[in-house]
Design an enzyme around this catalytic site. Structure first.
Site, mmCIF file in Angstrom:
data_model
loop_
_atom_site.group_PDB
_atom_site.id
_atom_site.type_symbol
_atom_site.label_atom_id
_atom_site.label_comp_id
_atom_site.label_asym_id
_atom_site.label_seq_id
_atom_site.Cartn_x
_atom_site.Cartn_y
_atom_site.Cartn_z
ATOM 1 N N LYS A 1 31.811 24.900 26.834
ATOM 2 C CA LYS A 1 32.369 23.946 25.874
ATOM 3 C C LYS A 1 32.500 24.655 24.528
ATOM 4 O O LYS A 1 31.682 25.499 24.186
ATOM 5 C CB LYS A 1 31.413 22.752 25.680
ATOM 6 C CG LYS A 1 31.514 21.666 26.726
ATOM 7 C CD LYS A 1 30.762 20.424 26.230
ATOM 8 C CE LYS A 1 31.204 19.191 26.976
ATOM 9 N NZ LYS A 1 30.557 17.967 26.477
ATOM 10 N N LYS B 1 27.685 26.072 28.474
ATOM 11 C CA LYS B 1 28.232 24.876 29.125
ATOM 12 C C LYS B 1 29.763 24.955 29.225
ATOM 13 O O LYS B 1 30.417 23.983 29.585
ATOM 14 C CB LYS B 1 27.834 23.626 28.327
ATOM 15 C CG LYS B 1 26.353 23.350 28.360
ATOM 16 C CD LYS B 1 25.867 22.058 27.708
ATOM 17 C CE LYS B 1 26.717 21.275 26.886
ATOM 18 N NZ LYS B 1 26.106 20.084 26.292
HETATM 19 N N1 C2G Z 1 29.086 9.640 27.045
HETATM 20 C C1 C2G Z 1 29.300 8.313 27.398
HETATM 21 N N2 C2G Z 1 30.560 7.811 27.393
HETATM 22 C C2 C2G Z 1 31.611 8.593 27.043
HETATM 23 C C3 C2G Z 1 31.404 9.935 26.676
HETATM 24 C C4 C2G Z 1 30.116 10.447 26.673
HETATM 25 O O1 C2G Z 1 28.344 7.575 27.716
HETATM 26 N N3 C2G Z 1 32.858 8.051 27.065
HETATM 27 C C5 C2G Z 1 27.703 10.150 27.065
HETATM 28 C C6 C2G Z 1 27.519 11.278 28.068
HETATM 29 O O2 C2G Z 1 27.323 10.753 29.380
HETATM 30 C C7 C2G Z 1 26.266 11.962 27.524
HETATM 31 C C8 C2G Z 1 26.403 11.758 26.004
HETATM 32 O O3 C2G Z 1 27.375 10.705 25.821
HETATM 33 O O4 C2G Z 1 25.087 11.291 27.981
HETATM 34 C C9 C2G Z 1 26.878 13.010 25.300
HETATM 35 O O5 C2G Z 1 28.095 13.419 25.889
HETATM 36 P P1 C2G Z 1 28.511 14.977 25.748
HETATM 37 O O6 C2G Z 1 28.428 15.379 24.337
HETATM 38 O O7 C2G Z 1 29.774 15.178 26.526
HETATM 39 O O8 C2G Z 1 27.295 15.647 26.521
HETATM 40 P P2 C2G Z 1 27.362 16.781 27.652
HETATM 41 O O9 C2G Z 1 28.252 17.868 27.237
HETATM 42 O O10 C2G Z 1 27.570 16.074 28.924
HETATM 43 O O11 C2G Z 1 25.884 17.407 27.521
HETATM 44 O O12 C2G Z 1 21.684 18.916 29.042
HETATM 45 C C10 C2G Z 1 22.640 17.882 29.074
HETATM 46 C C11 C2G Z 1 23.926 18.296 28.431
HETATM 47 O O13 C2G Z 1 23.710 18.862 27.150
HETATM 48 C C12 C2G Z 1 24.843 17.083 28.342
#
Ligand code: C2G
Length: 128
Positions: A46, A44
């Protein structure tokens, strides 16, 4: 029992994550969180501050979370939904539309992201 699943890295856990997890749990009775492994994070593009094991430990301590499983690839969602008998797939709406293929297997809900907070912004502010 209505089962919910959501996926993410959940690094440097913050209130945006908690808002998401709380609202996801409110949609049913049992919330599964699939947390990205360190290897999948690389896919990803990340890099987490906390390791998979520690991000899993933190998530397991949250009252809204009932089970934490590893997210190892992009392709496990259909299998997970079937394996865990999931009723609702939930993601923040930065992903809106991306997982609509799951509608053949369960309900798909995108919840509004929490504005004003992100793991990236935390890292950037700590750097400066
Ligand atoms: N999130 C949120 N508000 C934020 C930050 C994050 O609602 N201010 C939500 C994201 O939309 C996501 C969840 O928290 O649903 C986790 O965020 P991340 O850890 O950034 O997830 P991500 O890297 O987008 O991974 O297969 C799907 C991926 O693994 C998603």
């Amino acid at each position: 029992m209505k089962k919910i699943i959501t996926y993410g890295t959940f690094d440097l856990l913050h209130w945006g994550h908690i808002n998401l997890l709380r609202r996801a749990k409110e949609l049913g009775d049992y919330l599964i969180v699939a947390v990205s492994t360190d290897e999948f994070n690389k896919v990803k593009h990340k890099e987490s501050f906390h390791s998979f094991e520690n991000r899993k430990l933190i998530l397991e301590a949250i009252r809204y979370v009932d089970e934490v499983i590893p997210e190892e690839n992009w392709d496990q969602k259909v299998t997970d939904v079937q394996k865990y008998d999931v009723d609702v797939f939930v993601m923040g709406n930065d992903w809106v539309g991306e997982f609509d293929f799951l509608k053949d297997y369960c309900e798909v809900i995108y919840l509004d992201r929490t504005e004003g907070i992100s793991t990236t912004s935390i890292k950037n502010q700590l750097k400066n």
